[in-house]
Design an enzyme around this catalytic site. Structure first.
Site, PDB file in Angstrom:
ATOM      1  N   SER A   1     -42.134  46.801 -57.246  1.00  0.00           N
ATOM      2  CA  SER A   1     -42.252  45.979 -58.452  1.00  0.00           C
ATOM      3  C   SER A   1     -41.582  46.689 -59.635  1.00  0.00           C
ATOM      4  O   SER A   1     -40.384  46.977 -59.591  1.00  0.00           O
ATOM      5  CB  SER A   1     -43.734  45.686 -58.712  1.00  0.00           C
ATOM      6  OG  SER A   1     -43.889  44.755 -59.747  1.00  0.00           O
ATOM      7  N   ASP A  38     -33.811  48.199 -81.509  1.00  0.00           N
ATOM      8  CA  ASP A  38     -32.901  49.283 -81.102  1.00  0.00           C
ATOM      9  C   ASP A  38     -33.379  49.971 -79.819  1.00  0.00           C
ATOM     10  O   ASP A  38     -33.410  51.197 -79.733  1.00  0.00           O
ATOM     11  CB  ASP A  38     -32.730  50.294 -82.231  1.00  0.00           C
ATOM     12  CG  ASP A  38     -34.054  50.883 -82.711  1.00  0.00           C
ATOM     13  OD1 ASP A  38     -35.111  50.269 -82.464  1.00  0.00           O
ATOM     14  OD2 ASP A  38     -34.029  51.956 -83.341  1.00  0.00           O
ATOM     15  N   HIS A  53     -45.641  39.241 -53.323  1.00  0.00           N
ATOM     16  CA  HIS A  53     -45.285  40.399 -54.133  1.00  0.00           C
ATOM     17  C   HIS A  53     -46.077  41.642 -53.726  1.00  0.00           C
ATOM     18  O   HIS A  53     -45.609  42.771 -53.901  1.00  0.00           O
ATOM     19  CB  HIS A  53     -45.520  40.088 -55.613  1.00  0.00           C
ATOM     20  CG  HIS A  53     -45.003  41.117 -56.548  1.00  0.00           C
ATOM     21  ND1 HIS A  53     -43.668  41.264 -56.832  1.00  0.00           N
ATOM     22  CD2 HIS A  53     -45.639  42.071 -57.266  1.00  0.00           C
ATOM     23  CE1 HIS A  53     -43.489  42.246 -57.689  1.00  0.00           C
ATOM     24  NE2 HIS A  53     -44.675  42.765 -57.969  1.00  0.00           N
TER      25      HIS A  53
END
Length: 514
Positions: free
Chosen positions: A213, A436, A489
């Site tokens: 994951s 940023d 998953h």
């Protein structure tokens, strides 16, 4: 999937910083990707050269690595390692505050002194610690046949200077906390991994990495910036979106489609829950303030109830566990005429289900894992607003429609409703607006990848969308894919031995290429 810190870094933020493990060749590759830097490439190369020199000197210090004694669990031998690493790798090590990173070395009994290659496991998350082995089973059992397994608690988790709901309170201002937390993403997790590799192996041989994951996201960052440290890479449900800026919008747009599909399948499995969930929503909406108090001091609203889909819709047995929670949603009426109320059992189960009390870092940092040089601006909430006709719980209940749960998404109102997150609301907002963010991937380097990579791609993955995964795979040269709907998953947890064996077979010739 969030949490906190010791002493805050008061460094002035810059627009763009290259991770310190970039080679001069990689720096040139970044220039070709047209990412914008806050200083010239020449200045960055000078900074990198200085950092390499400082790092080489610091690596010789034994005080940066403490190894414990061997101990046992059934069929395994384990040894604990603690490393003192820089909080901020972009400056000289002597100037950066230090944090501790914990890693557990695991071998099969009797193999403590054998010269086995290392395999690093990168845990899913963000903000979750590595598993604690209690016996030799699953993928660890299989891996220990040929490897020394390293279970690294990613910085801020487990025993790695953990950022918990209590430890983060040591940082008094939201600005300082956000400034500290910016160092806890995949770029610095990879920096830590490289630090540990060089400390563990005096020959500095490359190692195998298994990324589950979010751990797979970190592994792709590793491929982008430090491929010299990698012998081979295994990805399980962990191929990240690679676009510039913030890719969260495209991720959530795709994920909402899969979430709707999973909801429909859930209610086909348990049609009796349609009315139960509607009844809960109506009860919550009709309660004072439109909410019910949770045991920890938070509140449960219809929107909060919908977040149960985060775990319930995407893992094996998730449907069943969610259904059995709803079996005990109401207190029995013991005294005639007593008002109907949601049981303490159910309310406590909701809090335990979401893990925010124990792993708040997941919530705080979640959307930042998609950001490169752009802010997320609460992407999941903005995307949900576009799908409000499907996910308005109160309206769905009034209209007699099934109430849909949401998936792996963090929303800003969670920092008001869940007690463990309230004190970190301002820091979370600052991180959501931060622009940023440094780069996490280098597409040019991935296009020219030479490291063998095998990936398990789960066709019905709720968390890492299949379409997104395939787009990413097309950018990683030489990657081999195993596409399956046999697992969800949680495949590495549910069938880890088979998955590990299959992926290794794809790389060692046991699984033919064609």
């Amino acid at each position: 999937m969030l949490a906190t810190h010791a002493q805050p870094s008061l460094l002035k933020p810059v627009f763009f910083r290259l991770p310190c493990f970039l080679s001069p060749r990689t720096v040139s590759l970044f220039a070709r990707t047209k990412l914008q830097y806050s200083s010239s490439l020449r200045s960055l190369n000078r900074t990198f050269a200085a950092m390499v020199g400082a790092n080489a000197a610091a690596d010789k210090s034994s005080s940066e690595h403490v190894a414990g004694e061997w101990y046992s669990v059934p069929d395994l031998r384990l040894r604990d390692h603690r490393f003192a690493v820089p909080l901020d790798y972009s400056i000289d090590r002597s100037a950066s505050p230090k944090i501790s990173v914990f890693a557990r070395e695991v071998v099969s009994v009797g193999k403590e002194e054998q010269l086995l290659p290392y395999l690093l496991y990168l845990q899913g998350g963000p903000g979750f610690e590595c598993p604690r082995p209690t016996e030799s089973s699953g993928w660890i059992h299989k891996a220990c046949e040929d490897f020394r397994v390293v279970l690294m608690d990613q910085r801020g988790t487990g025993l790695s200077t953990p950022l918990t709901a209590s430890s983060m309170l040591q940082i008094k201002s939201a600005e300082d906390l956000a400034d500290y937390l910016k160092h806890f993403r995949a770029d610095n997790i990879v920096n830590d991994a490289e630090f540990i590799r060089l400390q563990l192996d005096p020959d500095a041989k490359p190692w195998t990495v298994l990324g589950q994951s979010y751990g797979g996201f970190c592994a792709v960052t590793y491929l982008s910036f430090a491929p010299q440290g990698l012998k081979q890479v295994l990805l399980t449900g962990g191929t990240p979106p690679l676009g510039n800026g913030c890719t969260a919008d495209s991720v959530y747009e795709a994920c909402f489609e899969q979430v709707i599909c999973q909801n429909e399948k859930y209610y086909k499995r348990f049609p009796q829950d349609i009315e139960i969930v509607r009844e809960i929503v109506n009860h919550l909406a009709g309660s004072e303030g439109g909410r019910v108090l949770l045991p920890s001091g938070g509140i449960l609203t219809p929107k909060g109830l919908q977040t149960l889909g985060l775990s319930g819709l995407g893992s094996r047995a998730g449907f069943e566990r969610l259904h059995y929670m709803f079996e005990r949603v109401w207190d029995p009426v013991i005294v005639p005429g007593a008002p109907k109320q949601i049981s303490y059992y159910f309310l406590k189960a909701v809090e335990n289900w979401l893990d925010f009390e124990t792993n708040p870092l997941y919530a705080i940092m979640h959307e930042s894992i998609y950001c490169q040089g752009a802010s997320s601006r609460w992407s999941a909430q903005r995307t949900r607003d576009e799908w409000e006709d499907k996910f308005d719980a109160i309206r769905a209940a009034k209209e007699g429609r099934p109430v849909f749960f949401t998936g792996e998404m963090i929303f800003p109102w969670m920092f008001d409703e869940f007690h463990a997150l309230r004190l970190f609301k301002d820091a979370a907002h600052l991180l959501a607006e931060k622009q940023d963010w440094p780069p996490l991937y280098n597409v040019v380097a991935l296009n020219n990848n030479k490291v063998p990579v095998a990936a398990a791609v789960y066709y019905e993955d709720l968390y890492v969308n299949f379409k997104v995964a395939m787009e990413t795979a097309s950018q990683i040269a030489g990657i081999r894919l195993w596409i399956t709907n046999e697992y969800m998953h949680s495949g590495l947890r549910d069938g880890g031995g088979q998955i590990f064996d299959h992926l290794m077979g794809m790389l060692n010739g046991k699984k033919p290429l064609f």
